[in-house]
Design a protein around this motif. Structure first.
Motif, mmCIF file in Angstrom:
data_model
loop_
_atom_site.group_PDB
_atom_site.id
_atom_site.type_symbol
_atom_site.label_atom_id
_atom_site.label_comp_id
_atom_site.label_asym_id
_atom_site.label_seq_id
_atom_site.Cartn_x
_atom_site.Cartn_y
_atom_site.Cartn_z
ATOM 1 N N LYS A 34 0.429 2.557 -4.703
ATOM 2 C CA LYS A 34 -0.333 3.666 -4.669
ATOM 3 C C LYS A 34 -1.128 3.874 -3.766
ATOM 4 O O LYS A 34 -1.091 4.921 -3.297
ATOM 5 C CB LYS A 34 -0.865 4.611 -6.230
ATOM 6 C CG LYS A 34 -0.533 5.801 -6.618
ATOM 7 C CD LYS A 34 -0.419 6.608 -7.983
ATOM 8 C CE LYS A 34 -1.556 6.267 -8.315
ATOM 9 N NZ LYS A 34 -2.569 6.627 -9.770
ATOM 10 N N ASN A 35 -2.828 3.074 -3.959
ATOM 11 C CA ASN A 35 -3.765 3.125 -3.646
ATOM 12 C C ASN A 35 -3.375 3.104 -1.625
ATOM 13 O O ASN A 35 -3.939 3.207 -1.060
ATOM 14 C CB ASN A 35 -4.441 2.609 -4.263
ATOM 15 C CG ASN A 35 -5.616 3.096 -5.863
ATOM 16 O OD1 ASN A 35 -5.524 4.779 -5.583
ATOM 17 N ND2 ASN A 35 -6.003 2.562 -6.483
ATOM 18 N N SER A 37 -0.794 2.661 -0.694
ATOM 19 C CA SER A 37 0.025 4.662 0.409
ATOM 20 C C SER A 37 -0.893 5.563 0.692
ATOM 21 O O SER A 37 -0.742 6.103 1.592
ATOM 22 C CB SER A 37 1.859 4.922 -0.308
ATOM 23 O OG SER A 37 1.584 5.699 -0.522
ATOM 24 N N TYR A 38 -1.768 5.990 -0.300
ATOM 25 C CA TYR A 38 -2.799 6.977 -0.153
ATOM 26 C C TYR A 38 -3.449 5.902 0.887
ATOM 27 O O TYR A 38 -3.895 7.391 1.825
ATOM 28 C CB TYR A 38 -3.396 7.354 -1.547
ATOM 29 C CG TYR A 38 -4.507 8.016 -1.158
ATOM 30 C CD1 TYR A 38 -4.803 9.370 -0.964
ATOM 31 C CD2 TYR A 38 -6.073 8.023 -1.536
ATOM 32 C CE1 TYR A 38 -5.172 10.151 -0.741
ATOM 33 C CE2 TYR A 38 -6.947 8.569 -0.649
ATOM 34 C CZ TYR A 38 -6.900 10.071 -0.906
ATOM 35 O OH TYR A 38 -7.715 10.815 -0.531
ATOM 36 N N LEU A 39 -3.921 4.703 0.966
ATOM 37 C CA LEU A 39 -4.891 4.625 2.552
ATOM 38 C C LEU A 39 -3.915 4.553 3.498
ATOM 39 O O LEU A 39 -4.469 4.645 5.058
ATOM 40 C CB LEU A 39 -5.378 2.904 2.402
ATOM 41 C CG LEU A 39 -5.642 2.254 3.244
ATOM 42 C CD1 LEU A 39 -7.064 3.336 3.844
ATOM 43 C CD2 LEU A 39 -6.032 0.488 2.883
ATOM 44 N N ALA A 41 -1.204 7.033 4.741
ATOM 45 C CA ALA A 41 -1.541 8.276 4.498
ATOM 46 C C ALA A 41 -2.596 8.722 5.079
ATOM 47 O O ALA A 41 -3.521 9.330 6.277
ATOM 48 C CB ALA A 41 -1.132 9.046 3.397
ATOM 49 N N LEU A 42 -3.975 7.997 4.723
ATOM 50 C CA LEU A 42 -5.473 8.542 5.674
ATOM 51 C C LEU A 42 -5.527 8.068 6.938
ATOM 52 O O LEU A 42 -5.892 8.658 7.586
ATOM 53 C CB LEU A 42 -6.320 8.423 4.621
ATOM 54 C CG LEU A 42 -6.484 8.917 3.365
ATOM 55 C CD1 LEU A 42 -7.789 7.773 2.584
ATOM 56 C CD2 LEU A 42 -6.928 10.154 3.590
ATOM 57 N N SER A 45 -3.845 10.357 8.827
ATOM 58 C CA SER A 45 -4.360 11.209 9.495
ATOM 59 C C SER A 45 -5.589 11.571 10.579
ATOM 60 O O SER A 45 -5.661 11.907 11.010
ATOM 61 C CB SER A 45 -4.527 11.881 8.171
ATOM 62 O OG SER A 45 -4.273 12.290 6.961
#
Length: 92
Positions: A34-35, A37-39, A41-42, A45
């Motif tokens: 999960k982390n 995947s968030y990384l 996405a960042l 961005s």
């Protein structure tokens, strides 16, 4: 001959401990994914913002070209270059 003794209480404790450790490992792997995947996405961005920043810099350089500013001053503000009669030279 040594005969091993089988204790159901120790067996149940070991199975319970194995189950707890297994659930903890699965929870850690899920949290990591999960982390991660968030990384990702960042990072995407960040790339998008860098592209947008480059576009804005290009737009700024296009809007601040001297010829464009001169044309806007002539067209919108009715300005013109002074004639030699309109020039006033001030000496210190």
């Amino acid at each position: 001959m040594i005969r091993p003794t089988f204790s159901p209480l120790i067996f149940i404790a070991c199975v319970l401990m194995l189950a707890i450790v297994s659930v903890a490992v699965v929870a850690q792997v899920y949290d990591f994914r999960k982390n991660f995947s968030y990384l990702q996405a960042l990072k995407q961005s960040e790339v998008d913002y860098e592209v947008k920043w480059g576009q804005l810099l290009l737009e700024q350089s296009a809007l601040t070209q001297p010829s464009r500013l001169e044309q806007s001053a002539i067209r919108k503000l009715n300005m013109h270059s002074p004639s030699p009669d309109e020039l006033v030279i001030v000496k210190p």
